[in-house]
Design an enzyme around this catalytic site. Structure first.
Site, PDB file in Angstrom:
ATOM      1  N   GLY A  79       0.801  -1.226   0.000  1.00 55.47           N
ATOM      2  CA  GLY A  79       0.000   0.000   0.000  1.00 55.47           C
ATOM      3  C   GLY A  79       0.831   1.271   0.000  1.00 55.47           C
ATOM      4  O   GLY A  79       0.477   2.256  -0.634  1.00 55.47           O
TER       5      GLY A  79
ATOM      6  N   ASN B 135      -5.350  -7.250  -2.582  1.00 56.74           N
ATOM      7  CA  ASN B 135      -4.392  -6.135  -2.466  1.00 56.74           C
ATOM      8  C   ASN B 135      -4.784  -4.973  -3.374  1.00 56.74           C
ATOM      9  O   ASN B 135      -4.361  -3.845  -3.170  1.00 56.74           O
ATOM     10  CB  ASN B 135      -2.982  -6.568  -2.923  1.00 56.74           C
ATOM     11  CG  ASN B 135      -2.392  -7.716  -2.133  1.00 56.74           C
ATOM     12  OD1 ASN B 135      -1.693  -8.544  -2.679  1.00 56.74           O
ATOM     13  ND2 ASN B 135      -2.682  -7.779  -0.841  1.00 56.74           N
TER      14      ASN B 135
ATOM     15  N   HIS C 195      -7.244  -3.068  -4.194  1.00 51.57           N
ATOM     16  CA  HIS C 195      -7.986  -1.841  -3.885  1.00 51.57           C
ATOM     17  C   HIS C 195      -7.043  -0.725  -3.462  1.00 51.57           C
ATOM     18  O   HIS C 195      -7.387   0.447  -3.525  1.00 51.57           O
ATOM     19  CB  HIS C 195      -9.038  -2.091  -2.798  1.00 51.57           C
ATOM     20  CG  HIS C 195      -8.477  -2.160  -1.406  1.00 51.57           C
ATOM     21  ND1 HIS C 195      -8.682  -1.192  -0.469  1.00 51.57           N
ATOM     22  CD2 HIS C 195      -7.679  -3.074  -0.823  1.00 51.57           C
ATOM     23  CE1 HIS C 195      -8.053  -1.512   0.653  1.00 51.57           C
ATOM     24  NE2 HIS C 195      -7.439  -2.649   0.457  1.00 51.57           N
TER      25      HIS C 195
ATOM     26  N   ASP D  42       5.367  -3.897   7.125  1.00 47.89           N
ATOM     27  CA  ASP D  42       4.115  -3.934   7.875  1.00 47.89           C
ATOM     28  C   ASP D  42       4.177  -4.636   9.233  1.00 47.89           C
ATOM     29  O   ASP D  42       3.133  -4.966   9.783  1.00 47.89           O
ATOM     30  CB  ASP D  42       3.013  -4.553   7.011  1.00 47.89           C
ATOM     31  CG  ASP D  42       3.391  -5.931   6.519  1.00 47.89           C
ATOM     32  OD1 ASP D  42       4.446  -6.444   6.923  1.00 47.89           O
ATOM     33  OD2 ASP D  42       2.626  -6.503   5.714  1.00 47.89           O
TER      34      ASP D  42
ATOM     35  N   CYS E 167      15.043   5.116  19.016  1.00 40.60           N
ATOM     36  CA  CYS E 167      14.995   6.323  19.846  1.00 40.60           C
ATOM     37  C   CYS E 167      13.531   6.657  20.150  1.00 40.60           C
ATOM     38  O   CYS E 167      13.190   7.003  21.270  1.00 40.60           O
ATOM     39  CB  CYS E 167      15.631   7.496  19.120  1.00 40.60           C
ATOM     40  SG  CYS E 167      17.406   7.375  18.906  1.00 40.60           S
TER      41      CYS E 167
ATOM     42  N   CYS F 189      -2.984  -4.754   8.267  1.00 40.24           N
ATOM     43  CA  CYS F 189      -4.028  -4.297   7.342  1.00 40.24           C
ATOM     44  C   CYS F 189      -5.057  -5.407   7.124  1.00 40.24           C
ATOM     45  O   CYS F 189      -6.229  -5.161   6.907  1.00 40.24           O
ATOM     46  CB  CYS F 189      -3.432  -3.905   6.004  1.00 40.24           C
ATOM     47  SG  CYS F 189      -2.414  -2.439   6.114  1.00 40.24           S
TER      48      CYS F 189
ATOM     49  N   CYS G 135     -14.483 -17.798  14.195  1.00 37.82           N
ATOM     50  CA  CYS G 135     -14.115 -16.410  13.891  1.00 37.82           C
ATOM     51  C   CYS G 135     -13.555 -16.389  12.478  1.00 37.82           C
ATOM     52  O   CYS G 135     -13.832 -17.282  11.698  1.00 37.82           O
ATOM     53  CB  CYS G 135     -13.134 -15.840  14.910  1.00 37.82           C
ATOM     54  SG  CYS G 135     -11.519 -16.601  14.823  1.00 37.82           S
TER      55      CYS G 135
HETATM   56 ZN   LIG Z   1      18.407   5.510  18.138  1.00 36.21          ZN
END
Ligand SMILES: [Zn+2]
EC number: 2.7.7.-
Lengths: 436, 103
Positions: free
Chosen positions: A74, A103, A105, A163, A208, A222, A393
């Protein structure tokens, strides 16, 4: 008519040849002096006349740059197109995934005829059509600690279009060790984030900003969270803008301030720029006493999988799970009426496609019932502790959580999870349901 | 007493009834003068704004904002502003945003 002697004609012919030779010498001298072909001048004219690019000088910086793009999804799709269009000399693409129908779209550099093709190959073909002056190199591999350095070493700049947190830490760590600037972005749903890391080897790195990785169960992909094509596309396009600015030297060590841009597409489109911390002295990678060195990474001493962790989905024993085949043969085909099928996907998922006899209770709501059978009865009137309950699910992960809840908290004895979820059932048993 | 705006971005609004922006009036120990810090605000959010207590872990980890959530004070990384010690002023905007990882 005046007679022309053969001698004169021969002389004329010689002169003509001489003239043509001189002309062509002159021409080639002219274009020898030119740093690009006349074709390229024409192609990049409209961007060279934007004063901030420094014209031909800026264009040559692009032409001489080598940019590595990790991920042709993407973010990578629009970034690659615009970088190629702008005339980056060499573009490397790392992606071992193939183009999937789901993918397209958002990954609009690919197209329906490329389904099944490696994304890096599909991108190469498209870039060659757009701009034949770009040299494209493809790396159909999964980036990891053992191959990252050898790939990165051939480039000047890296775009992180990946990702997962694991690859984001790896990209940043390798770039810091090689002194490369990273243009990094991410997106989900209708939002996106973008920043420049390790700018000229002095700016802050990914560690950092994020010294501790997020808990694995807080990370959404995604595939799980969904994503709006033009939203992630805009962020990918912004990455191309930032990359050009880095190469044109619009950012300098004097004027660069660490930042994180945050784009929201909904409800109103907004773009905010947050001022961020600088390089941290105690950073494990770019700080004063770095532990994440090239040697540590390449030897596998830096364990990215352990550092980022992974979700534990093996919550149910084999006895607590049934295959989609068993669900079909022993329940659906037998018209088994006395089982209760609870589909624990979010409602908007359920509404896209579902079994007619399924009752939808999202796993989050089930958790909220805190094991109260009375509350559960409001959604499933005939449920009791002796009911035969099947849980489903999308992929068979949340359903394991739900199975645990139903057994351990609601004290229902006979609860079974369908392995691989609804999608596996569709793949293996019944293609007539829509997958999304 | 201090009036501030709190924002939950990057999907964090999911645990705040999908509401991204909240206007709050905060007081410490019922006093109008005692300064309210970002640390106090975090306590307030956990105690009063997260409806489902199962969701606390989405926001809080080891007593502070969970890893992977950036905290910004008036669009500036809180690390530059004193983190939890920062004393809120009227009109401040405190933003919490989850880091996104998709690409
Ligand atoms: Zn660093």
């Amino acid at each position: 008519m005046v007679e022309v002697s053969a001698e004169v004609l021969a002389e004329l012919e010689l002169l003509k040849k001489e003239n043509a030779k001189l002309r062509s010498q002159l021409d080639s001298q002219k274009s020898d002096k030119l740093p690009m072909s006349l074709q390229e001048f024409q192609r990049y004219g409209r961007q060279m006349i934007v004063e901030e690019t420094s014209g031909i000088e800026g264009q040559l910086k692009l032409k001489n740059s080598k940019v590595l793009v990790i991920g042709a999804g993407g973010l990578g799709c629009p970034a690659l197109l615009y970088l190629a269009g702008a005339g980056i000399g060499t573009i490397g693409i790392v992606d071992n995934d193939t183009v999937d129908n789901s993918n397209l779209h958002r990954q609009v550099l690919h197209d329906s005829s490329k389904v099944g093709m490696l994304k890096c190959e599909s991108a190469r073909q498209r870039i060659n059509l757009l701009n034949p002056h770009v040299n494209v190199k493809t790396y159909p591999v999964r980036l990891d600690y053992s191959n990252a350095f050898t790939i990165f070493e051939n480039y000047d700049y890296v775009l992180d279009c990946t990702d997962t947190p694991i690859t984001r830490y790896l990209v940043s760590d390798v770039a810091v060790n090689l002194g490369m600037t990273v243009i990094s972005a991410s997106g989900l749903g209708s939002e996106g984030q973008l920043s420049i890391l390790n700018f000229k080897n002095e700016g802050p790195c990914y560690r950092c900003f994020y010294p501790t990785p997020p808990p694995p169960n807080s990370v959404s992909s995604c595939q799980e969270g969904g994503v709006i094509g033009p939203c992630i596309g805009l962020v990918g396009t912004m990455m191309a803008v930032e990359t050009l600015k880095v190469i044109y030297d619009i950012y300098t060590l004097e004027n660069f301030k660490p930042f994180l841009m945050m784009y929201s597409g909904f409800p109103n489109q907004t773009l905010r720029t947050f001022k961020m911390r600088g390089r941290q002295n105690n950073c494990e990678c770019c700080g004063l006493d770095p532990k994440i060195t090239r040697a540590a990474i390449e030897s596998g001493l830096v364990n990215y999988f352990e550092f980022c962790g992974s979700r534990n989905y093996n919550l149910c024993t084999d006895e607590e799970r049934i295959s989609s085949e068993i669900y079909k043969t022993e329940f659906i085909d037998c018209n088994e009426k006395d089982h209760i099928l609870i589909d624990v996907r979010p409602r908007h998922h359920f509404n896209i496609s579902h079994f007619n006899h399924a009752i939808n209770i999202p796993v989050k709501e089930l958790k909220g019932m805190k094991g109260s059978l009375d509350i559960l009865k409001e959604s499933v009137p005939n449920v009791s502790q002796d009911s035969k309950v099947i849980v489903l699910c999308r992929y068979g992960n949340d359903s394991q959580i739900a199975t645990r809840l139903l057994k351990d908290e609601f004290k229902i004895n006979d609860v079974k999870d369908v392995k691989g979820g609804f999608f596996k059932y569709i793949d293996e048993e019944d293609h007539s349901y829509p997958k999304y | 007493m201090v009036n501030v705006k709190v924002e939950f971005l990057g999907g964090l609004d999911a645990i705040f009834k999908k509401q991204r922006v909240h206007k709050l009036t905060l007081k410490k120990n019922n006093s109008d003068d005692e300064p309210v810090t970002v640390g106090d605000l975090i306590d307030y959010i956990v105690e009063n704004m997260i409806e489902d207590k199962n969701d606390v872990e989405v926001f809080l980890q080891n007593g502070t904002v969970r890893a992977g959530i950036l905290t910004l004070i008036n669009d500036t990384d809180w690390e530059l502003e004193g983190e939890k010690e920062y004393e809120l002023e009227d009109g401040d905007i405190i933003s919490f945003t989850s880091t996104l990882h998709g690409g």
